[in-house]
Enzyme design. Structure first.
Site, mmCIF file in Angstrom:
data_model
loop_
_atom_site.group_PDB
_atom_site.id
_atom_site.type_symbol
_atom_site.label_atom_id
_atom_site.label_comp_id
_atom_site.label_asym_id
_atom_site.label_seq_id
_atom_site.Cartn_x
_atom_site.Cartn_y
_atom_site.Cartn_z
ATOM 1 N N SER A 119 30.259 31.658 30.927
ATOM 2 C CA SER A 119 31.370 32.562 31.043
ATOM 3 C C SER A 119 31.122 33.580 32.275
ATOM 4 O O SER A 119 30.017 34.444 31.772
ATOM 5 C CB SER A 119 31.551 33.047 29.716
ATOM 6 O OG SER A 119 32.309 34.290 29.900
ATOM 7 N N GLY A 120 31.852 33.700 32.993
ATOM 8 C CA GLY A 120 32.016 35.041 33.896
ATOM 9 C C GLY A 120 32.001 36.280 33.266
ATOM 10 O O GLY A 120 31.088 37.523 33.414
ATOM 11 N N LEU A 121 32.885 36.262 32.342
ATOM 12 C CA LEU A 121 33.113 37.592 31.394
ATOM 13 C C LEU A 121 31.921 38.094 30.730
ATOM 14 O O LEU A 121 31.211 39.054 30.817
ATOM 15 C CB LEU A 121 34.387 37.330 30.567
ATOM 16 C CG LEU A 121 34.476 38.689 29.507
ATOM 17 C CD1 LEU A 121 34.828 39.944 30.109
ATOM 18 C CD2 LEU A 121 35.411 38.107 28.367
ATOM 19 N N ASP A 168 33.832 42.289 34.616
ATOM 20 C CA ASP A 168 34.166 41.003 35.131
ATOM 21 C C ASP A 168 34.993 40.965 36.288
ATOM 22 O O ASP A 168 35.958 40.628 36.534
ATOM 23 C CB ASP A 168 34.862 40.220 34.027
ATOM 24 C CG ASP A 168 35.060 38.911 34.181
ATOM 25 O OD1 ASP A 168 34.550 38.315 35.208
ATOM 26 O OD2 ASP A 168 35.828 37.996 33.446
ATOM 27 N N ASP A 179 31.757 28.984 35.023
ATOM 28 C CA ASP A 179 32.831 29.649 35.593
ATOM 29 C C ASP A 179 32.617 30.620 36.829
ATOM 30 O O ASP A 179 31.861 31.472 36.938
ATOM 31 C CB ASP A 179 33.167 31.065 34.408
ATOM 32 C CG ASP A 179 34.218 31.721 34.785
ATOM 33 O OD1 ASP A 179 34.877 31.497 35.680
ATOM 34 O OD2 ASP A 179 34.613 32.897 33.920
ATOM 35 N N ASP A 237 34.593 31.713 38.686
ATOM 36 C CA ASP A 237 35.792 32.729 39.300
ATOM 37 C C ASP A 237 36.377 31.981 40.372
ATOM 38 O O ASP A 237 36.970 31.113 40.107
ATOM 39 C CB ASP A 237 34.946 34.195 39.348
ATOM 40 C CG ASP A 237 34.413 34.608 38.643
ATOM 41 O OD1 ASP A 237 34.796 34.485 37.204
ATOM 42 O OD2 ASP A 237 33.475 35.608 38.889
ATOM 43 N N GLU A 239 39.053 29.393 39.757
ATOM 44 C CA GLU A 239 40.554 29.866 39.483
ATOM 45 C C GLU A 239 41.308 30.253 40.642
ATOM 46 O O GLU A 239 40.685 30.559 41.621
ATOM 47 C CB GLU A 239 40.490 30.935 38.282
ATOM 48 C CG GLU A 239 39.898 32.135 38.793
ATOM 49 C CD GLU A 239 39.494 33.140 37.589
ATOM 50 O OE1 GLU A 239 38.643 32.656 36.822
ATOM 51 O OE2 GLU A 239 39.757 34.261 37.859
ATOM 52 N N LYS A 248 37.544 38.848 41.661
ATOM 53 C CA LYS A 248 38.755 38.650 40.568
ATOM 54 C C LYS A 248 38.767 39.707 39.645
ATOM 55 O O LYS A 248 38.268 40.722 39.478
ATOM 56 C CB LYS A 248 38.394 37.390 40.007
ATOM 57 C CG LYS A 248 36.873 37.253 39.477
ATOM 58 C CD LYS A 248 36.774 37.849 38.097
ATOM 59 C CE LYS A 248 37.453 37.479 36.931
ATOM 60 N NZ LYS A 248 37.254 36.342 36.475
ATOM 61 N N ASN A 300 39.578 39.873 35.156
ATOM 62 C CA ASN A 300 39.882 38.943 34.167
ATOM 63 C C ASN A 300 41.332 38.849 33.844
ATOM 64 O O ASN A 300 42.061 39.635 33.819
ATOM 65 C CB ASN A 300 38.998 39.630 32.942
ATOM 66 C CG ASN A 300 38.978 38.727 31.699
ATOM 67 O OD1 ASN A 300 39.954 38.864 31.167
ATOM 68 N ND2 ASN A 300 37.990 38.195 31.468
ATOM 69 N N SER A 301 41.481 37.437 33.495
ATOM 70 C CA SER A 301 43.036 37.084 32.949
ATOM 71 C C SER A 301 43.493 38.070 32.031
ATOM 72 O O SER A 301 44.714 38.139 32.110
ATOM 73 C CB SER A 301 43.018 35.756 32.843
ATOM 74 O OG SER A 301 42.254 34.975 33.720
ATOM 75 N N ARG A 329 41.195 25.974 37.847
ATOM 76 C CA ARG A 329 42.159 26.701 36.738
ATOM 77 C C ARG A 329 43.390 27.171 37.287
ATOM 78 O O ARG A 329 43.438 28.119 38.321
ATOM 79 C CB ARG A 329 41.027 27.630 36.211
ATOM 80 C CG ARG A 329 41.605 28.746 35.700
ATOM 81 C CD ARG A 329 40.553 29.523 34.932
ATOM 82 N NE ARG A 329 40.919 30.844 34.436
ATOM 83 C CZ ARG A 329 40.034 31.651 33.914
ATOM 84 N NH1 ARG A 329 38.856 31.660 33.493
ATOM 85 N NH2 ARG A 329 40.216 33.066 33.734
ATOM 86 N N HIS A 347 45.520 27.796 31.657
ATOM 87 C CA HIS A 347 45.098 29.052 31.062
ATOM 88 C C HIS A 347 46.314 29.768 30.666
ATOM 89 O O HIS A 347 47.412 29.830 31.072
ATOM 90 C CB HIS A 347 44.237 30.262 31.772
ATOM 91 C CG HIS A 347 43.330 30.919 30.834
ATOM 92 N ND1 HIS A 347 43.193 30.669 29.683
ATOM 93 C CD2 HIS A 347 42.550 31.937 31.095
ATOM 94 C CE1 HIS A 347 42.230 31.784 29.485
ATOM 95 N NE2 HIS A 347 42.182 32.344 30.176
HETATM 96 C C1 SPV Z 1 35.425 33.875 31.018
HETATM 97 O O1 SPV Z 1 35.037 33.481 30.120
HETATM 98 O O2 SPV Z 1 34.942 34.545 31.893
HETATM 99 C C2 SPV Z 1 36.676 33.318 31.460
HETATM 100 C C3 SPV Z 1 37.598 32.897 30.504
HETATM 101 O O3 SPV Z 1 36.976 33.032 32.551
HETATM 102 S S1 SPV Z 1 38.807 34.383 30.206
HETATM 103 O O4 SPV Z 1 37.836 35.439 29.806
HETATM 104 O O5 SPV Z 1 39.502 33.832 29.218
HETATM 105 O O6 SPV Z 1 39.508 34.319 31.353
HETATM 106 MG MG MG Z 2 36.146 34.114 33.830
#
Ligand code: SPV
Ligand code: MG
Length: 566
Positions: free
Chosen positions: A66-68, A78, A105, A107, A134, A140, A142-143, A178, A209
């Site tokens: 996971s990027g986060l 992130d 991930d 990004d 994505e 980026k 975070n979503s 994504r 997502h």
């Molecule tokens: C991550 O885990 O970094 C993701 C998923 O990209 S989310 O945080 O849901 O965007």
């Molecule tokens: Mg991410």
């Protein structure tokens, strides 16, 4: 596509079933299989080598890098604050630590098509099974932060996908596209339009997502998508949805996206808080993994096994026997209360230094034959044998005190010598059953030879110093104390008081000591006398030539030299 044929629902046939049960070969194949098989698959977040191991240990089919989580674990946001090569470094640890596939991930792909090309190449090199990119812009966000984040141009993002697929060096590497249209508020139609374009561009799967707290839009999308290619979801916000709903909706892969990072944050906070408050570890000890568990998960046991296999020093099979019974005659008051082997050489007794050298060569079972002032030789980790008649006997009698130790390969050493470790190393590799170390530079000591007992030897041929000269050299004769008048001819060198015995050689020496005891010659014999008897009996004694790098301590002059050497 193995089971999810383009634009067709997934169908299980005996053939696809057989393919699915076949053991996959590479991590990329494993991820591909997880995506394409009929059953719902699950991958779990990890952010470093340790958490990746935890995910594998729990039984997951794969890891979501996971990027986060990777960012948070590094203490940054992130927002691409960690560079892509810093992420790559984490991934390398994670891949090395595990045997299950990693879906990264990626990004936005860290830039345009060109950055994606380089990313995919590097991921393939690092054994990463797949990447998810994505359709947003670098850097980026975070979503789950804010509303209406700008999306990438669909055509441009399709180019990133094509470039990534064209760059993979592993044919099974998976690229997941994504779709952020639902997150950014563009609606279902735009989401489907983009998913279709990305699929057409070569994406192996679509991650749809959503940040809604229910799965309605995900389930609706899946229905419309109708299995055109594997669908991947991240139910972080709609976590209350029963997993069976995803199964029923023909979802391929569920990502549990950040729960190891969040779990560890809770655990770390609680542990730190309690230790801070209590100023003690007492209340947390039972609630944290034991140190043993830490050793275990990082595979300390494997290292121990590898050390036994690869690091075993040559001397590991050898016992050491050190003859240290004599007082030494030429030291006057220095040896009034100590045997010469315990004389101080720059803060450590000579015998300590000798035993350290033996230990360094891999010898751990070391016997010391004591005599004069034996109680002063009180070293830990030695076996002590005592020659009570040390005043009236010589080295052979001392050796006989430890003859039980001659039951396998041995190194015999005088107790008053020091030598560089490479001499021992070479001696341990010597082929002969009995091998004596001979210093070819004996002339350096010649001036003192008259005044002392130098164990001069004659060998089958002189030392040449020729690098290519590998012919074995044999000991022909050695001057013993009892036989100084004996003419051995031109000496080839000086015996330094160090001998290697193979198991066979040790058995020969043991028998000879018995014979000497029987014929009454044991008590007066020194080690050279024992060697001469063996030579007379036809035993071959190999000579290992050295040129210096050792010393013995026979008098105050030697002692001063020793103190300078170490
Ligand atoms: C991550 O885990 O970094 C993701 C998923 O990209 S989310 O945080 O849901 O965007
Ligand atoms: Mg991410």
């Amino acid at each position: 596509m193995a089971t999810k044929l383009d634009d067709a629902p997934r169908i299980q046939t005996p053939e696809t079933q057989a393919r699915e049960t076949q053991a996959p070969r590479s991590k990329a194949q494993m991820l591909k299989q997880a995506l394409e098989k009929a059953e719902l698959a699950f991958i779990m977040e990890a952010h470093n080598g340790l958490s990746a191991k935890v995910v594998e240990e729990a039984g997951f089919e794969g890891i979501w890098a996971s990027g986060l989580s990777m960012s948070a674990a590094l203490g940054v946001r992130d927002n691409n604050e960690a560079s892509w090569t810093q992420v790559l470094e984490q991934l390398e640890f994670m891949a090395d630590a595990t045997s299950i596939p990693i879906l990264v991930d990626g990004d936005t792909g860290y830039g345009n098509f060109n950055n994606v090309r380089r990313l995919v190449k590097k991921l393939c090199q690092r054994g990463i099974a797949g990447v998810c990119i994505e359709d947003k812009l670098f850097p980026k966000t975070n979503s789950f932060i804010g509303e209406g984040q700008p999306l990438a141009d669909m055509e441009e993002f399709s180019g990133r996908i094509k470039a990534g697929k064209d760059s993979q060096d592993d044919a099974d590497f998976q690229l997941i596209a994504r779709v952020e249209a639902l997150i950014s508020g563009w609606g279902m139609e735009e989401a489907l339009r983009r998913a279709e374009a990305y699929h057409a561009a070569g994406a192996d799967g679509i991650l749809i997502h959503s940040k809604k707290s229910d799965a309605d839009e995900i389930l609706a999308f899946s229905k419309e998508w109708a299995g055109r290619c594997p669908l991947v979801i991240v139910p972080t916000m709609y976590y209350t949805t029963p997993t069976d709903a995803f199964r029923d909706a023909d979802i391929s892969l569920v990502i549990w996206a950040n729960h190891n990072l969040r779990a560890s944050l809770t655990a770390m906070r609680e542990t730190s808080r309690r230790i801070m408050e209590d100023q003690s570890l007492n209340s947390v000890e039972g609630n944290v993994a034991s140190v043993k568990e830490v050793f275990s998960i990082v595979g300390q046991g494997e290292l121990a096994a590898a050390e036994a296999r690869y690091l075993k020093p040559k001397g590991g099979d050898f016992k050491g026997i050190v003859l240290a019974a004599s007082r030494g005659t030429a030291f006057g008051p220095l040896t009034e209360r100590l045997p010469k082997c315990m004389l101080d050489i720059r803060g450590r007794p000579l015998l300590h230094r000798l035993i350290s050298t033996l230990n360094q060569g891999g010898l751990s079972d070391i016997s010391v034959v004591r005599g004069y002032q034996k109680e002063t030789i009180d070293l830990a980790n030695i076996r002590a044998f005592d020659n009570e008649n040390f005043a009236d006997t010589g080295e052979a009698a001392s050796l006989a005190c430890a003859s039980d130790q001659l039951d396998g390969p041995c190194i015999l050493s005088y107790g008053d010598i020091l030598f560089r470790p490479h001499i021992l190393e070479n001696l341990l590799s010597a082929k002969g059953d009995i091998c004596a170390v001979i210093d070819a530079r004996w002339r350096a000591a010649e001036s003192r030879a008259a005044a002392r007992t130098v164990d001069l030897v004659r060998c089958s041929r002189p030392f040449t110093g020729d690098y290519l000269d590998e012919e074995p050299v044999l000991l022909n004769a050695i001057l013993s104390d009892g036989d100084r008048a004996h003419d051995i001819g031109e000496p080839s060198g000086e015996f330094i008081g160090l001998i290697k015995l193979s198991a066979q050689g040790a058995a020969v020496v043991r028998q000879e000591l018995k014979d000497m005891a029987a014929d009454g010659s044991l008590n007066t014999a020194d080690l050279p006398a024992l060697l001469n008897r063996l030579i007379a009996r036809g035993e071959q004694i190999e000579a290992l030539y050295i040129t210096g790098h050792w010393l013995d301590v026979d008098d105050a002059f030697d002692l001063a030299k020793a103190r300078n050497l170490v």
